[in-house]
Design an enzyme around this catalytic site. Structure first.
Site, PDB file in Angstrom:
ATOM      1  N   CYS A  89      33.969  -4.106 -71.677  1.00 19.57           N
ATOM      2  CA  CYS A  89      34.771  -4.746 -70.689  1.00 19.57           C
ATOM      3  C   CYS A  89      33.704  -5.590 -69.881  1.00 19.57           C
ATOM      4  O   CYS A  89      33.365  -6.827 -70.151  1.00 19.57           O
ATOM      5  CB  CYS A  89      35.595  -3.999 -69.987  1.00 19.57           C
ATOM      6  SG  CYS A  89      37.074  -4.743 -68.933  1.00 19.57           S
ATOM      7  N   LYS A  96      28.837   2.269 -70.706  1.00 20.84           N
ATOM      8  CA  LYS A  96      29.050   1.010 -70.264  1.00 20.84           C
ATOM      9  C   LYS A  96      28.192   0.955 -69.158  1.00 20.84           C
ATOM     10  O   LYS A  96      27.786   1.666 -68.237  1.00 20.84           O
ATOM     11  CB  LYS A  96      30.347   1.072 -69.468  1.00 20.84           C
ATOM     12  CG  LYS A  96      30.986  -0.221 -69.016  1.00 20.84           C
ATOM     13  CD  LYS A  96      32.314  -0.152 -68.552  1.00 20.84           C
ATOM     14  CE  LYS A  96      32.813  -1.515 -67.775  1.00 20.84           C
ATOM     15  NZ  LYS A  96      34.319  -1.164 -67.203  1.00 20.84           N
ATOM     16  N   GLU A 142      39.443  -0.252 -74.378  1.00 18.94           N
ATOM     17  CA  GLU A 142      38.754   0.296 -73.455  1.00 18.94           C
ATOM     18  C   GLU A 142      39.697   1.722 -72.866  1.00 18.94           C
ATOM     19  O   GLU A 142      40.675   1.503 -72.592  1.00 18.94           O
ATOM     20  CB  GLU A 142      38.136  -0.331 -72.249  1.00 18.94           C
ATOM     21  CG  GLU A 142      37.423   0.329 -70.937  1.00 18.94           C
ATOM     22  CD  GLU A 142      37.241  -0.533 -69.834  1.00 18.94           C
ATOM     23  OE1 GLU A 142      36.038  -0.133 -69.343  1.00 18.94           O
ATOM     24  OE2 GLU A 142      37.820  -1.671 -69.800  1.00 18.94           O
TER      25      GLU A 142
END
Length: 263
Positions: free
Chosen positions: A146, A112, A47
């Site tokens: 993540c 995300k 990331e």
């Protein structure tokens, strides 16, 4: 026309990152990838691989500038799908954008969904509203970022949008390492898929420590490879036939609840 690969070769790149230094990070990753001992089908980076997990939006890039062009270049050089995330400035909003670059220059992306509010991400970024599933060499891949790992509904292997590989790129700190390893295993078991998680090592400009623990797990949650806490570039080979045979012998996904994800 893509070649369908019964066995997919994937490189997990677990690295220390240069804090807020795009030039240094891209050069480091290029050097690491140049030393790969064999051709691969897919390359997975952490990331925010070009800056580290910073909320400094002055480092955000529009699409198709430095980092995007670099990913396209690396994909072409290695004839591989390249996956990683970085901060994108688009329409006045900032996104932690996961980008998939193909050797032919075709790009796919998702933003995300679950922003890490404890790290200030929600104060600086805009959340994504769509999950991405891509097909590469006959494999269906769902790439996420993540904190998305903590939310099994968003990661769910839906019958309406199935995948073979669930992939996470991360900057997941040492203090929550147990959650990282446990949740990767859980996602593999519950979704009957391969799971690949690529984290970073070292420390960042916020003083956070990272111990890596990047991994590739099979559909039973068993490790194909564990990278530990050192910088490493590891190639793994995963079998489509083994995955299909297991799903046929234990078809638990057919009993899964049917639902829609609404953003």
């Amino acid at each position: 026309m893509q070649e369908n690969k019964e066995t997919l070769s994937v490189t997990l790149v677990q690295a220390d990152l240069h804090w807020e230094n795009v030039t240094a990070n891209l050069a480091t990753f290029e050097e690491k990838l140049a030393a790969l001992p064999e051709p691969v089908d897919m390359i997975v980076l952490p990331e925010m691989f070009n800056t580290g997990f910073t909320m400094n939006t002055a480092l955000a890039e529009p699409m198709n500038l430095t980092t995007t062009r670099w990913m396209k270049q690396i994909a072409k050089q290695h004839n591989a799908l390249v996956v990683g995330s970085f901060t994108v400035n688009e329409g006045g909003n900032f996104y932690n954008r996961l980008l998939c670059a193909r050797p032919d220059g075709v790009l796919a992306h998702s933003d995300k969904r679950h922003l890490f509010k404890m790290g200030g991400e929600r104060d600086h970024h805009t959340a994504g509203n769509a999950r991405l599933t891509i097909e590469w060499k006959g494999w269906k891949i769902c790439p996420l970022v993540c904190y998305d790992l903590r939310f099994p509904v968003w990661s769910r292997n839906l019958q309406s949008d199935p995948y073979d590989i669930l992939l996470y790129v991360a900057n997941w700190p040492t203090r929550r390492a147990h959650a990282w390893t446990t949740l990767l295993q859980a996602r593999a078991i519950e979704n009957q898929c391969y799971v690949i998680g690529v984290n970073r090592v070292g420390s960042d400009g916020n003083g956070l420590e990272y111990k890596g623990d990047s991994a590739a797990l099979d559909y039973l949650g068993e490790p194909v490879v564990l990278l530990g806490n050192q910088e490493a570039e590891k190639i793994v080979h995963i079998s489509k036939a083994d995955l299909m045979a297991y799903r046929q012998s234990f078809p638990a996904l057919s009993d899964a609840d049917d639902f829609e994800i609404r953003c």
